[in-house]
Design an enzyme around this catalytic site. Sequence first.
Site: not given
Length: 204
Positions: A48-49
Amino acid sequence: MSLRMAGVRDMDVLQAIEQTPRAAFLSGVFKDRAYENVPLPISCGQTISQPTVVGLMTQALDVNRRSTVLEIGTGSGYQAAILSRLARRVYTTERHRTLARAAREVLAKLDLTNVTVIAGDGTLGLPDQAPFDRILVTAAAEDPPAPLLAQLRPGGIMVLPVGQSDTVQTLLKVIKQDQGYDYQTLGEVRFVPLLEGMAEDPPE
Protein backbone atom coordinates in the site's frame (compact mmCIF):
# COMPACT_ATOMS: atom_id res chain seq x y z
CA MET A 1 0.75 16.39 8.71
CA SER A 2 3.47 15.61 6.19
CA LEU A 3 0.95 15.66 3.31
CA ARG A 4 0.98 19.46 3.15
CA MET A 5 4.76 19.56 3.60
CA ALA A 6 5.08 17.18 0.64
CA GLY A 7 3.07 19.52 -1.56
CA VAL A 8 -0.46 18.15 -1.25
CA ARG A 9 -2.47 21.34 -0.89
CA ASP A 10 -5.73 20.59 -2.71
CA MET A 11 -8.33 20.81 0.06
CA ASP A 12 -10.66 18.25 -1.56
CA VAL A 13 -7.82 15.74 -1.81
CA LEU A 14 -6.74 16.37 1.78
CA GLN A 15 -10.30 15.92 2.99
CA ALA A 16 -10.74 12.68 1.00
CA ILE A 17 -7.57 11.27 2.57
CA GLU A 18 -8.62 12.37 6.05
CA GLN A 19 -12.01 10.66 5.57
CA THR A 20 -10.45 7.37 4.45
CA PRO A 21 -9.13 5.15 7.28
CA ARG A 22 -5.89 3.63 5.97
CA ALA A 23 -5.95 1.07 8.79
CA ALA A 24 -9.07 -0.51 7.23
CA PHE A 25 -6.93 -1.60 4.27
CA LEU A 26 -4.18 -3.22 6.36
CA SER A 27 -4.03 -6.34 8.49
CA GLY A 28 -2.11 -7.72 11.44
CA VAL A 29 0.72 -5.71 12.93
CA PHE A 30 0.63 -3.24 10.05
CA LYS A 31 -2.70 -1.79 11.18
CA ASP A 32 -0.82 -0.08 14.02
CA ARG A 33 1.47 1.59 11.48
CA ALA A 34 -1.33 2.85 9.23
CA TYR A 35 -0.61 6.51 9.82
CA GLU A 36 3.12 6.38 9.24
CA ASN A 37 4.17 7.95 5.94
CA VAL A 38 5.67 4.74 4.57
CA PRO A 39 4.59 2.04 2.11
CA LEU A 40 3.43 -1.09 3.93
CA PRO A 41 3.07 -4.75 2.88
CA ILE A 42 -0.28 -6.26 1.92
CA SER A 43 -0.91 -9.79 0.66
CA CYS A 44 0.33 -11.25 -2.66
CA GLY A 45 3.70 -9.55 -2.25
CA GLN A 46 2.21 -6.11 -2.95
CA THR A 47 2.28 -2.86 -0.98
CA ILE A 48 0.00 0.00 0.00
CA SER A 49 1.62 3.28 -1.10
CA GLN A 50 2.70 5.90 1.39
CA PRO A 51 0.09 8.63 1.98
CA THR A 52 2.19 11.45 0.52
CA VAL A 53 2.57 9.59 -2.81
CA VAL A 54 -1.16 8.77 -2.86
CA GLY A 55 -1.90 12.43 -2.18
CA LEU A 56 0.43 13.77 -4.86
CA MET A 57 -0.86 11.32 -7.49
CA THR A 58 -4.48 12.08 -6.63
CA GLN A 59 -3.84 15.83 -6.73
CA ALA A 60 -2.11 15.55 -10.13
CA LEU A 61 -5.07 13.59 -11.51
CA ASP A 62 -7.31 16.65 -10.94
CA VAL A 63 -10.50 14.63 -10.39
CA ASN A 64 -13.89 16.31 -10.14
CA ARG A 65 -17.45 15.20 -9.42
CA ARG A 66 -18.12 14.60 -13.11
CA SER A 67 -15.06 12.38 -13.63
CA THR A 68 -15.14 8.71 -14.53
CA VAL A 69 -11.81 7.27 -13.37
CA LEU A 70 -9.96 4.08 -14.25
CA GLU A 71 -7.38 2.85 -11.77
CA ILE A 72 -4.91 0.14 -12.80
CA GLY A 73 -3.72 -1.84 -9.77
CA THR A 74 -6.35 -1.91 -7.02
CA GLY A 75 -4.02 -3.39 -4.42
CA SER A 76 -5.64 -2.88 -1.02
CA GLY A 77 -8.32 -0.57 -2.43
CA TYR A 78 -7.03 2.45 -0.49
CA GLN A 79 -6.36 4.64 -3.52
CA ALA A 80 -9.72 3.70 -5.07
CA ALA A 81 -11.48 4.64 -1.84
CA ILE A 82 -9.92 8.12 -1.93
CA LEU A 83 -10.80 8.54 -5.61
CA SER A 84 -14.40 7.49 -4.89
CA ARG A 85 -14.83 10.52 -2.62
CA LEU A 86 -13.79 12.85 -5.46
CA ALA A 87 -15.15 11.26 -8.66
CA ARG A 88 -18.53 10.31 -10.06
CA ARG A 89 -17.47 6.75 -10.83
CA VAL A 90 -14.32 4.67 -10.27
CA TYR A 91 -13.39 1.46 -12.07
CA THR A 92 -10.36 -0.34 -10.70
CA THR A 93 -8.63 -3.46 -12.01
CA GLU A 94 -6.43 -5.93 -10.12
CA ARG A 95 -4.51 -8.93 -11.50
CA HIS A 96 -4.56 -10.70 -8.11
CA ARG A 97 -8.03 -12.14 -7.51
CA THR A 98 -7.30 -12.40 -3.76
CA LEU A 99 -6.63 -8.66 -3.55
CA ALA A 100 -9.65 -7.78 -5.70
CA ARG A 101 -11.94 -9.78 -3.43
CA ALA A 102 -10.50 -8.24 -0.24
CA ALA A 103 -10.73 -4.71 -1.67
CA ARG A 104 -14.40 -5.24 -2.58
CA GLU A 105 -15.13 -6.28 1.01
CA VAL A 106 -13.41 -3.25 2.57
CA LEU A 107 -15.01 -0.79 0.14
CA ALA A 108 -18.42 -2.30 0.88
CA LYS A 109 -17.85 -1.95 4.63
CA LEU A 110 -17.01 1.73 4.07
CA ASP A 111 -20.21 2.08 2.00
CA LEU A 112 -18.31 3.38 -1.04
CA THR A 113 -20.81 2.34 -3.68
CA ASN A 114 -19.42 4.16 -6.72
CA VAL A 115 -16.38 1.86 -7.06
CA THR A 116 -16.35 -1.24 -9.27
CA VAL A 117 -13.46 -3.65 -8.61
CA ILE A 118 -12.62 -5.94 -11.52
CA ALA A 119 -10.18 -8.85 -11.45
CA GLY A 120 -8.39 -8.52 -14.77
CA ASP A 121 -5.29 -7.65 -16.76
CA GLY A 122 -4.79 -3.94 -16.15
CA THR A 123 -2.45 -3.49 -19.11
CA LEU A 124 -5.51 -3.86 -21.36
CA GLY A 125 -7.58 -1.30 -19.47
CA LEU A 126 -11.37 -1.59 -19.71
CA PRO A 127 -12.29 -0.91 -23.35
CA ASP A 128 -15.98 -1.65 -22.73
CA GLN A 129 -16.19 1.24 -20.24
CA ALA A 130 -13.96 3.69 -22.16
CA PRO A 131 -13.36 6.51 -22.69
CA PHE A 132 -12.24 7.66 -19.24
CA ASP A 133 -11.77 11.20 -17.99
CA ARG A 134 -8.88 10.15 -15.76
CA ILE A 135 -6.60 7.10 -15.57
CA LEU A 136 -4.30 6.34 -12.62
CA VAL A 137 -1.71 3.56 -12.85
CA THR A 138 -0.21 2.34 -9.58
CA ALA A 139 2.53 0.16 -11.11
CA ALA A 140 5.51 1.15 -13.22
CA ALA A 141 5.61 0.72 -16.99
CA GLU A 142 8.60 1.51 -19.19
CA ASP A 143 6.30 3.75 -21.26
CA PRO A 144 2.65 4.82 -20.96
CA PRO A 145 0.75 1.75 -22.27
CA ALA A 146 -0.84 2.40 -25.68
CA PRO A 147 -4.17 0.65 -24.82
CA LEU A 148 -4.60 2.96 -21.81
CA LEU A 149 -3.73 6.11 -23.77
CA ALA A 150 -6.33 5.05 -26.35
CA GLN A 151 -8.98 4.77 -23.61
CA LEU A 152 -8.34 8.31 -22.33
CA ARG A 153 -10.84 10.96 -23.38
CA PRO A 154 -9.46 14.01 -25.26
CA GLY A 155 -8.57 16.52 -22.56
CA GLY A 156 -8.23 13.65 -20.09
CA ILE A 157 -5.35 13.07 -17.69
CA MET A 158 -3.29 9.97 -16.91
CA VAL A 159 -0.87 9.78 -13.98
CA LEU A 160 1.59 6.90 -13.80
CA PRO A 161 5.14 5.93 -12.80
CA VAL A 162 7.45 5.14 -15.73
CA GLY A 163 10.87 3.52 -15.73
CA GLN A 164 12.64 0.26 -14.99
CA SER A 165 11.07 -1.56 -12.06
CA ASP A 166 14.38 -2.10 -10.25
CA THR A 167 15.37 1.58 -10.26
CA VAL A 168 13.86 4.87 -9.15
CA GLN A 169 11.04 5.78 -11.51
CA THR A 170 9.58 9.07 -12.73
CA LEU A 171 6.01 10.02 -11.91
CA LEU A 172 4.46 11.28 -15.12
CA LYS A 173 1.32 13.31 -15.85
CA VAL A 174 -0.01 12.85 -19.38
CA ILE A 175 -2.67 15.18 -20.81
CA LYS A 176 -4.34 13.96 -24.00
CA GLN A 177 -4.58 16.78 -26.52
CA ASP A 178 -6.52 16.83 -29.80
CA GLN A 179 -3.13 16.38 -31.48
CA GLY A 180 -0.76 14.27 -29.38
CA TYR A 181 0.06 14.34 -25.68
CA ASP A 182 1.49 16.78 -23.16
CA TYR A 183 3.91 15.20 -20.66
CA GLN A 184 4.84 16.63 -17.25
CA THR A 185 7.27 15.05 -14.78
CA LEU A 186 6.23 15.20 -11.13
CA GLY A 187 9.17 13.68 -9.27
CA GLU A 188 10.77 10.38 -8.37
CA VAL A 189 8.84 7.37 -7.02
CA ARG A 190 9.24 3.63 -6.63
CA PHE A 191 6.45 1.20 -7.56
CA VAL A 192 6.07 -2.49 -8.34
CA PRO A 193 6.24 -3.27 -12.09
CA LEU A 194 3.15 -3.26 -14.29
CA LEU A 195 2.73 -6.89 -15.39
CA GLU A 196 0.57 -8.44 -18.07
CA GLY A 197 -1.92 -11.24 -17.47
CA MET A 198 -3.55 -12.55 -14.32
CA ALA A 199 -1.46 -13.52 -11.29
CA GLU A 200 -1.28 -17.04 -9.89
CA ASP A 201 -2.28 -16.33 -6.31
CA PRO A 202 -0.98 -18.66 -3.58
CA PRO A 203 -3.59 -20.83 -1.81
CA GLU A 204 -5.30 -19.00 1.03
